[in-house]
Design a protein around this motif. Structure first.
Motif, short mmCIF file in Angstrom:
data_model
loop_
_atom_site.label_atom_id
_atom_site.label_comp_id
_atom_site.label_asym_id
_atom_site.label_seq_id
_atom_site.Cartn_x
_atom_site.Cartn_y
_atom_site.Cartn_z
N GLU A 186 0.79 -1.23 0.00
CA GLU A 186 0.00 0.00 0.00
C GLU A 186 0.83 1.28 0.00
O GLU A 186 0.30 2.35 -0.29
N TYR A 187 2.10 1.19 0.33
CA TYR A 187 2.90 2.41 0.44
C TYR A 187 3.06 3.08 -0.91
O TYR A 187 3.43 2.43 -1.90
N GLY A 188 2.79 4.39 -0.98
CA GLY A 188 2.90 5.14 -2.23
C GLY A 188 3.67 6.43 -2.06
O GLY A 188 3.45 7.38 -2.82
N GLY A 189 4.56 6.47 -1.09
CA GLY A 189 5.32 7.68 -0.82
C GLY A 189 6.61 7.76 -1.62
O GLY A 189 6.82 7.02 -2.58
N LEU A 190 7.49 8.63 -1.17
CA LEU A 190 8.71 8.93 -1.92
C LEU A 190 9.96 8.28 -1.33
O LEU A 190 11.07 8.52 -1.80
N SER A 191 9.81 7.44 -0.31
CA SER A 191 10.96 6.78 0.28
C SER A 191 11.59 5.82 -0.72
O SER A 191 10.90 5.11 -1.45
N THR A 192 12.94 5.79 -0.75
CA THR A 192 13.65 4.88 -1.64
C THR A 192 14.25 3.70 -0.88
O THR A 192 15.02 2.92 -1.45
N THR A 229 10.11 4.43 11.35
CA THR A 229 11.07 5.54 11.35
C THR A 229 12.16 5.29 10.32
O THR A 229 12.56 6.19 9.58
N ALA A 230 12.63 4.04 10.25
CA ALA A 230 13.68 3.69 9.29
C ALA A 230 13.21 3.78 7.85
O ALA A 230 14.02 3.92 6.94
N LEU A 231 11.90 3.71 7.62
CA LEU A 231 11.36 3.87 6.26
C LEU A 231 11.72 5.24 5.70
O LEU A 231 11.83 5.42 4.48
N GLY A 232 11.89 6.22 6.60
CA GLY A 232 12.35 7.52 6.16
C GLY A 232 11.28 8.41 5.57
O GLY A 232 11.57 9.25 4.72
N ASP A 233 10.05 8.22 6.01
CA ASP A 233 8.93 9.02 5.53
C ASP A 233 8.20 9.57 6.76
O ASP A 233 7.54 8.83 7.48
N ASP A 234 8.33 10.88 6.96
CA ASP A 234 7.75 11.48 8.16
C ASP A 234 6.23 11.38 8.20
O ASP A 234 5.61 11.60 9.23
#
Length: 449
Positions: A64-70, A109-114
């Motif tokens: 489901e994740y659709g953010g900008l984390s790489t 937190t480690a995903l890097g998406d606030d």
């Protein structure tokens, strides 16, 4: 009592869900609860409560994740599965769900998406109460930190215990039951529903109030007040504390704009300070009381979808998703107040005003969670919020992560001390800015035959 930002755990800013869809997805839940895709106890066919909640969150992260984390999400799952295995080693088949919470918090937190984080059961219950406008035990006052404690009243919810006791914005709390005031004692008194006596100071004058926390609605709807403007004019101040409150925010904004128009206000200030966000639909319909129309493109791995908002009506992908009754459009000068607590869709509101060149945004840089949408899923007794979309204008201009004010004004201890003396420096700056703010020369809707 709403916990002040300074009392929140030291983790990334927690924006409220921008797309307030159902927190539970039944079909998906059935799939996740039976999932056994990970090593450890799950691989043996016996899933502990801790493993079950870990599985659910991680399948959501993968699908489901659709953010900008790489960040490599599969590697992330493997790494934190190993951590969970270590935590649950003494009882791998019966490991308590709560054992997984710190592991999941660290993983998100480690995903890097606030914008994405894990909510403990307490956090989730607080979120649900805010979203639905449900009840909770509270005083109905918000506080800011001064002299090492959260002691300055920054907001009193109308109809609350605090309002009935006579507390006001700018009051300083000094004692609690005759002892030096400590915020933690106030928090415990709220949770236990105890009656307490607060010694306070209002612009140098002492006062005493007695309060008892009670179950009351979390609905905190927009409200209107008036302050002196230039000459003999009046300026309307539209305070929007949240875009949650179980609905009714956008309707309230349009209704209050109508009241300001009827009273002949010379200008209007939208106060978004401390507004942590909420429903994007409420925010969009609310901003349409100031911007004739706006268009946004939602970008996701599945493709793009266009949203058009005009006159309180929101259309997404050609489908009507909401509207307000008797919409109003403020054509006069307007200014927007923000601070570092303005987050999520309140940042969308401020950006739409800037993009349309509708009026100056004044204050300090916002929280920095304003360019994506999130969704919340229940996971065990807690929940996970994940970024699912990011946004741009039709011309490709991306929505900024944070809002840079047109007129920067720091909001620190000096400004808070001025507030305790009866001076709201940022509000005064907003009143002054109205004198050079633009107006709409024509209401495009009223001009139609």
């Amino acid at each position: 009592m709403s916990a002040p930002a300074s009392q929140m755990p030291p983790r990334p800013v927690r924006p409220a869900s921008l797309l307030l869809r159902a927190a539970r997805a039944p079909g998906l839940a059935a799939l996740l609860l039976g999932a056994s895709l990970l090593p450890g106890a799950a691989a043996q066919g016996v899933v502990s409560p801790a493993q079950a909640v870990f599985n659910r969150v991680n399948l959501l992260i993968q699908t489901e994740y659709g953010g900008l984390s790489t960040v490599d999400r599969e590697a992330l799952t493997r790494e934190y599965q190993a951590r969970l295995d270590a935590v649950c080693a003494p009882s791998p088949t019966t490991c308590d769900e709560a054992k997984a919470y710190p592991v999941l918090e660290a993983e998100l937190t480690a995903l890097g998406d606030d914008h994405s984080f894990f909510q403990t059961p307490e956090d989730y219950q607080e979120f649900v109460a805010s979203v639905t406008g449900g009840n909770r035990l509270q005083f109905g006052v918000k506080l800011a930190r001064l002299d090492g404690q959260n002691r300055v009243v920054t907001e009193v919810v109308p109809g609350s215990v605090a309002a009935e006791a006579g507390l006001r914005r700018g009051d300083v709390l000094l004692t609690l039951n005759g002892q030096p005031y400590v915020y933690e004692d106030l928090r415990r008194a709220r949770e236990e529903g105890r009656t307490i006596t607060l010694g306070a100071e209002r612009q140098g004058q002492p006062l005493t109030v007695t309060v008892t926390a009670r179950e009351s609605s979390t609905r905190d709807l927009p409200r209107l007040s008036f302050v002196p403007g230039a000459g003999s004019s009046e300026v309307a101040v539209l305070r929007i504390p949240t875009f949650l409150s179980g609905g009714g925010v956008a309707q309230g904004v349009h209704d209050l704009v109508g009241q300001a128009q009827a009273r002949g206000a010379s200008g209007l200030i939208v106060d978004l300070r401390g507004n942590g966000g909420g429903s994007l639909s409420e925010c969009d319909s609310a901003v349409s009381a100031f911007v004739p129309s706006l268009t946004r493109v939602a970008r996701s791995p599945d493709g793009n979808a266009r949203t058009v908002v005009s006159r309180g009506t929101r259309v997404e992908g050609g489908q009507l998703l909401g509207s307000v009754r008797n919409p109003n459009l403020w054509a006069g000068p307007v200014a927007v107040l923000v601070d570092s607590g303005s987050a999520s869709c309140s940042e969308f509101f401020a950006f739409e005003m800037q993009y349309a060149r509708r009026g100056p945004v004044i204050g300090e840089e916002t929280a920095g969670v304003g360019n994506t949408a999130t969704r919340v899923w229940q996971a065990g007794e807690g929940a996970v919020q994940l970024t699912i979309l990011n946004y741009a204008k039709p011309d490709g201009t991306p929505y900024p992560q944070s809002i840079q004010p047109d007129e920067a004004r720091a909001q620190g201890e000096a400004e808070l001390r001025l507030l305790t003396q009866g001076t709201d420096a940022l509000l005064q700056a907003g009143v002054q800015a109205l004198q050079r703010a633009p107006t709409l020369s024509l209401d495009p809707f009223r001009s139609r035959p």
